[in-house]
Design a protein around this motif. Structure first.
Motif, PDB file in Angstrom:
ATOM      1  N   VAL A   1       0.834  -1.208   0.000  1.00 35.15           N
ATOM      2  CA  VAL A   1       0.000   0.000   0.000  1.00 35.15           C
ATOM      3  C   VAL A   1       0.863   1.249   0.000  1.00 35.15           C
ATOM      4  O   VAL A   1       2.045   1.214   0.382  1.00 35.15           O
ATOM      5  CB  VAL A   1      -0.901   0.071   1.260  1.00 35.15           C
ATOM      6  CG1 VAL A   1      -2.057  -0.911   1.178  1.00 35.15           C
ATOM      7  CG2 VAL A   1      -0.083  -0.137   2.534  1.00 35.15           C
ATOM      8  N   GLN A   2       0.245   2.350  -0.422  1.00 39.65           N
ATOM      9  CA  GLN A   2       0.837   3.659  -0.250  1.00 39.65           C
ATOM     10  C   GLN A   2      -0.040   4.448   0.716  1.00 39.65           C
ATOM     11  O   GLN A   2      -1.101   3.980   1.123  1.00 39.65           O
ATOM     12  CB  GLN A   2       0.954   4.342  -1.614  1.00 39.65           C
ATOM     13  CG  GLN A   2       1.969   3.581  -2.473  1.00 39.65           C
ATOM     14  CD  GLN A   2       2.173   4.183  -3.831  1.00 39.65           C
ATOM     15  OE1 GLN A   2       1.408   5.043  -4.261  1.00 39.65           O
ATOM     16  NE2 GLN A   2       3.196   3.719  -4.527  1.00 39.65           N
ATOM     17  N   ARG A   3       0.442   5.644   1.005  1.00 37.90           N
ATOM     18  CA  ARG A   3      -0.191   6.434   2.058  1.00 37.90           C
ATOM     19  C   ARG A   3      -1.714   6.555   1.890  1.00 37.90           C
ATOM     20  O   ARG A   3      -2.480   6.313   2.821  1.00 37.90           O
ATOM     21  CB  ARG A   3       0.477   7.810   2.059  1.00 37.90           C
ATOM     22  CG  ARG A   3       0.089   8.688   3.163  1.00 37.90           C
ATOM     23  CD  ARG A   3       1.150   9.698   3.478  1.00 37.90           C
ATOM     24  NE  ARG A   3       1.240  10.769   2.484  1.00 37.90           N
ATOM     25  CZ  ARG A   3       1.861  11.936   2.717  1.00 37.90           C
ATOM     26  NH1 ARG A   3       2.456  12.156   3.865  1.00 37.90           N
ATOM     27  NH2 ARG A   3       1.916  12.858   1.795  1.00 37.90           N
ATOM     28  N   ASP A   4      -2.159   6.906   0.668  1.00 36.90           N
ATOM     29  CA  ASP A   4      -3.594   7.126   0.465  1.00 36.90           C
ATOM     30  C   ASP A   4      -4.424   5.871   0.718  1.00 36.90           C
ATOM     31  O   ASP A   4      -5.580   5.959   1.124  1.00 36.90           O
ATOM     32  CB  ASP A   4      -3.863   7.607  -0.963  1.00 36.90           C
ATOM     33  CG  ASP A   4      -3.532   9.070  -1.115  1.00 36.90           C
ATOM     34  OD1 ASP A   4      -3.263   9.722  -0.079  1.00 36.90           O
ATOM     35  OD2 ASP A   4      -3.527   9.564  -2.253  1.00 36.90           O
ATOM     36  N   ASP A   5      -3.828   4.702   0.441  1.00 38.97           N
ATOM     37  CA  ASP A   5      -4.599   3.463   0.636  1.00 38.97           C
ATOM     38  C   ASP A   5      -4.929   3.265   2.114  1.00 38.97           C
ATOM     39  O   ASP A   5      -6.040   2.905   2.474  1.00 38.97           O
ATOM     40  CB  ASP A   5      -3.799   2.254   0.125  1.00 38.97           C
ATOM     41  CG  ASP A   5      -3.394   2.438  -1.325  1.00 38.97           C
ATOM     42  OD1 ASP A   5      -4.281   2.691  -2.148  1.00 38.97           O
ATOM     43  OD2 ASP A   5      -2.184   2.353  -1.625  1.00 38.97           O
ATOM     44  N   VAL A   6      -3.927   3.494   2.960  1.00 41.79           N
ATOM     45  CA  VAL A   6      -4.167   3.333   4.396  1.00 41.79           C
ATOM     46  C   VAL A   6      -5.160   4.391   4.869  1.00 41.79           C
ATOM     47  O   VAL A   6      -6.117   4.101   5.595  1.00 41.79           O
ATOM     48  CB  VAL A   6      -2.851   3.444   5.203  1.00 41.79           C
ATOM     49  CG1 VAL A   6      -3.120   3.195   6.689  1.00 41.79           C
ATOM     50  CG2 VAL A   6      -1.800   2.486   4.678  1.00 41.79           C
ATOM     51  N   MET A   7      -4.936   5.637   4.415  1.00 42.11           N
ATOM     52  CA  MET A   7      -5.814   6.720   4.884  1.00 42.11           C
ATOM     53  C   MET A   7      -7.265   6.468   4.457  1.00 42.11           C
ATOM     54  O   MET A   7      -8.190   6.681   5.242  1.00 42.11           O
ATOM     55  CB  MET A   7      -5.293   8.065   4.364  1.00 42.11           C
ATOM     56  CG  MET A   7      -3.961   8.436   5.011  1.00 42.11           C
ATOM     57  SD  MET A   7      -3.120   9.798   4.204  1.00 42.11           S
ATOM     58  CE  MET A   7      -3.940  11.199   4.899  1.00 42.11           C
ATOM     59  N   ASN A   8      -7.462   5.988   3.228  1.00 38.85           N
ATOM     60  CA  ASN A   8      -8.836   5.721   2.773  1.00 38.85           C
ATOM     61  C   ASN A   8      -9.479   4.601   3.591  1.00 38.85           C
ATOM     62  O   ASN A   8     -10.649   4.676   3.957  1.00 38.85           O
ATOM     63  CB  ASN A   8      -8.864   5.346   1.289  1.00 38.85           C
ATOM     64  CG  ASN A   8      -8.537   6.543   0.424  1.00 38.85           C
ATOM     65  OD1 ASN A   8      -8.686   7.684   0.860  1.00 38.85           O
ATOM     66  ND2 ASN A   8      -8.062   6.306  -0.796  1.00 38.85           N
TER      67      ASN A   8
END
Ligand code: ASP
Length: 600
Positions: free
Chosen positions: A247-254
Motif C-alpha cells: 500500500v501507499q499512504r492514500d490506501d491506508v488513509m482511505n
C-alpha cells in the motif's frame, strides 16, 4: 416457593402500558423506597432502567414489611402484576405509565450502607468512586459509556473483518519496542537478570506479520507506557492497531476513513465528511501553533513580522534581530477577558518559558479606532495596518508573541486554547476530524544534541526527500499521517521503511550505532533482508476516541478499571510490595531507597 430470578420475564426498564395485566418476574437492585403507610413504593433498577414496584400491606404482609426495611442497593427478585398508574403517570421516565404490584419477594442479597450514594455520585471523591468502581458501574451514565465503547469496538471489528483483515495477537512479554516512552519491565525467573518489556505498541510485530504475508492485520490491543505523571495519561491503554501490505499512504488513509465513518454512523449517527480534510504539519503550525489543531473555531495565529519591524518595542526588536518572528491572536468581543485572566495566562506562559505576553486593547477615542492599555503606545504607529491585517475592531484584544517559530507556536497555541474556553467559542456537537500530513521525519533535540524521530524510527521518508537525508535531514518530510479530532490526536501511523539499507541509514541518522541496532532490532533488520513488502498502518488511541465520542472529560471515565495519576489502582491497591521470597526467586534485591513502607 422462591422467586425464579433466573427466569426473569423482563428487564426493569422495559415495561410499558402494553404490558398492563401481565404477570412478570423482575430482579435487580432496590434503588429508592417511599413509604406511604399501607403501601411501599420501590424503584427496582438494572442496567436497562427501573420500574416502580408497589408493595401493598393487604396483598402480601411479609413482603410489605420486608420492603419497609430495604436498604439502598439490596438485591431482590419479585413476581407481580403490571398495572397502570391511573392519574399518577410520570411522563418523564420510560416506565412512568406502569407499576408492578408485588405478589412475592425474595431478598437475594442485602446491602450494607454504601460508601457513596449512587444518585449523588457526582459529589463523591473520584478516588472513592474508583475504589468502589463496581458501584459506580451501576449508574446509568457509566453504563452508557461502556456500552458505547463496546459498540465502537464491535463496529471496528466488523469493518476490518469485512475488509479482509486478520486479528493476530501479539505478545505482552516481549522486548522493548521503542515508541519514545519508558518501558514497564517484567523480571524473568528462569533467566535471572533478564527482563521482558511490556509492549508500548505492537509496532514491530505487525510489521513482521506483513513480512509474513498476512497482507492485512488489525488488533484491539492493550499497550503499556511508563510515562511521567501527566494529566490524563494511563499506564495501560488500548490501541486499535492495523497494518496493510503493498500500500501507499492514500490506501491506508482511505481504509481508515472508511472505518471512522462507519463507527461514527453506527454508534452515534454522525455523518463525517467524505473525504476528510487534510492539512500539512507546516500549515497546522502556522495557523494554529500545534500539529493537532482544533478547527472548530477561528482565532488563528496571524503573522505580523513585517509590521513589527516598524515598531520600537524591545522584545519585538530582540526577536527579529535573532531571526525570529512576531505573531498574534485576536480575541474578538473580548469583554469577558479580565485583567486577572491576562495576568494568570501570562504567569502560566512564563512557567513554560515565555518572557511575557504583550497585549493591547482595541478601543475608540473620539470616534477613531485607537489602542488602549498594554503596549498601546508602541504599536500605535502601525495601528491602521495592523487592524486591517488581523481584522481587529473596537472591543477586541490583541495578544502578541515575538520569538523563535517553535516558541511562538507553543505560546500562542496556549493563548488560543485558553481564550476559546474563556470566550466560550467552541460550538457544541461538532466533529472536526482532519488528517495532518508531511511531518518532518526528524527534529533536532537541543537537549540531547541529536536528531530524533518525529514519529518512530520505522517511518518511511517521502520518496522525493530521500536525497536530503545526507545533506539536510531536517528538511526531509515523512510518510506519516495523524488523525485529529476536535484538537486531540486520536491516531497516528505511517508507511514504513521496507528496505534494510534505508532502515540502517535512519538508525545511523538517529545516532543508533550498528552495535545498538544489532542488539535491539536485529530481528527486524533480518526480516527486512528476507523479502519485505512495502507496508504501512496506523494505531488509534481507542480510549481517547471513546472519550471524545461519549463527551467524557477524562480517560479514566472510559477505562473500566483505571489507574490514578500516581499509576495506582484504587480498587486493588496495585502496585504493592511483594514477599521477600518472590524477589529472591527472581534474583532481585531492593535498594534501601526502594524499600516499601511497612504494611499497616
Ligand atoms: N506504533 C505507533 C504508535 O503506537 C503507531 C503506528 O505507527 O502504527 O504510536
Amino acid at each position: 416457593m422462591a422467586v425464579p430470578y433466573n427466569r426473569r420475564t423482563h428487564y426493569c426498564g422495559e415495561l410499558r402500558a402494553s404490558h398492563i395485566g401481565q404477570e412478570v418476574v423482575l430482579a435487580g437492585w432496590a434503588a429508592a423506597r417511599r413509604d406511604h403507610g399501607g403501601v411501599v413504593f420501590v424503584d427496582l433498577r438494572d442496567h436497562t432502567g427501573f420500574s416502580q414496584l408497589r408493595f401493598n400491606s393487604d396483598l402480601n404482609r411479609t413482603a410489605y414489611e420486608a420492603a419497609q426495611r430495604f436498604h439502598h442497593e439490596d438485591v431482590i427478585a419479585i413476581t407481580g402484576t403490571v398495572a397502570g398508574r391511573g392519574d399518577q403517570v410520570n411522563p418523564r421516565i420510560p416506565t412512568g405509565e406502569i407499576e408492578v404490584i408485588v405478589k412475592q419477594l425474595d431478598v437475594l442479597s442485602p446491602a450494607d450502607p454504601l460508601p457513596f450514594q449512587l444518585v449523588e455520585a457526582d459529589q463523591a471523591a473520584e478516588e472513592v468512586r474508583l475504589q468502589y468502581r463496581f458501584l459506580d458501574f451501576r449508574r446509568p451514565e457509566i453504563q452508557r459509556v461502556f456500552r458505547l465503547r463496546h459498540q465502537v469496538a464491535h463496529a471496528i471489528r466488523n469493518y476490518f473483518h469485512e475488509h479482509g483483515f486478520v486479528e493476530i495477537e501479539t505478545p505482552f512479554l516481549t522486548k522493548s519496542t521503542p515508541e519514545g516512552a519508558r518501558d514497564y519491565l517484567v523480571p524473568s525467573r528462569v533467566q535471572p537478570g533478564s527482563f521482558y518489556a511490556l509492549p508500548q505498541s505492537p509496532q514491530l510485530f505487525k510489521q513482521l506479520c506483513m513480512i509474513g504475508g498476512f497482507d492485512r492485520y488489525a488488533q484491539i490491543v492493550r499497550c503499556f507506557r511508563d510515562e511521567d505523571l501527566r494529566a490524563d495519561r494511563q499506564p495501560e491503554f488500548t490501541q486499535l492497531d492495523m497494518e496493510m501490505a503493498f500500500v501507499q499512504r492514500d490506501d491506508v488513509m482511505n481504509m481508515v476513513e472508511g472505518c471512522v465513518r462507519r463507527v461514527f454512523k453506527d454508534t452515534i449517527g454522525v455523518d463525517l465528511p467524505n473525504p476528510l480534510p487534510r492539512m500539512t504539519e507546516h500549515e497546522a503550525m502556522e495557523r494554529f501553533g500545534i500539529d493537532r489543531p482544533d478547527t472548530r473555531y477561528d482565532m488563528e495565529l496571524q503573522d505580523i513580522t513585517d509590521l513589527a519591524r516598524q515598531v520600537d518595542f524591545a522584545p519585538f526588536k530582540d526577536a527579529l534581530a535573532a531571526g525570529g518572528i512576531v505573531k498574534c491572536v485576536v480575541a474578538k468581543k473580548a469583554d469577558k477577558i479580565t485583567r486577572k485572566f491576562i495576568d494568570t495566562l501570562t504567569e502560566d506562559l512564563r512557567g513554560i518559558g515565555a518572557a511575557g505576553l504583550p497585549v493591547t486593547k482595541v478601543a475608540t477615542e473620539a470616534g477613531q479606532v485607537s489602542f488602549a492599555t498594554g503596549i498601546a503606545k508602541y504599536v500605535t504607529p502601525i495601528r491602521d495596518a495592523l487592524c486591517a491585517r488581523v481584522g481587529a475592531e473596537p472591543g477586541d484584544i490583541i495578544f502578541f508573541m515575538p520569538g523563535r517559530f517553535a516558541d511562538v507556536c507553543k505560546y500562542l497555541y496556549t493563548v488560543r486554547t485558553r481564550l476559546a474556553t474563556a470566550l466560550d467559542v467552541i460550538p457544541p456537537n461538532r466533529w472536526n476530524m482532519l488528517w495532518i500530513v508531511d511531518f518532518p521525519l526528524v527534529t533536532f533535540d537541543d537537549q540531547e544534541q541529536r536528531w530524533v524521530s518525529t514519529h518512530h524510527p520505522f517511518t518511511a521518508p517521502l520518496d522525493e526527500d530521500v536525497p536530503l537525508l545526507d545533506t539536510d535531514p531536517g528538511r526531509v518530510r515523512d510518510q506519516a499521517y495523524d488523525l485529529v479530532l476536535n484538537g486531540s490526536e486520536i491516531a497516528g501511523g505511517s508507511i514504513r521503511i521496507h528496505r534494510r539499507d534505508v532502515q540502517q541509514k535512519i538508525f545511523s541518522l538517529l545516532g543508533i550505532s550498528p552495535e545498538e541496532a544489532h542488539a535491539k532490532f536485529e530481528f527486524l533488520l533480518e526480516a527486512l533482508r528476507l523479502g519485505a513488502p512495502p507496508h504501512g498502518g496506523i494505531a488509534f488511541g481507542l480510549d481517547r476516541w471513546v472519550m471524545l465520542m461519549s463527551g467524557a472529560e477524562s480517560l479514566r471515565d472510559v477505562i473500566a478499571f483505571p489507574k490514578t495519576q500516581r499509576a495506582t489502582c484504587p480498587l486493588t491497591g496495585a502496585p504493592t510490595p511483594v514477599a521477600a521470597a518472590q524477589l529472591n526467586e527472581l534474583g532481585l534485591l531492593l535498594k534501601p531507597s526502594a524499600q516499601p513502607p511497612p504494611q499497616a
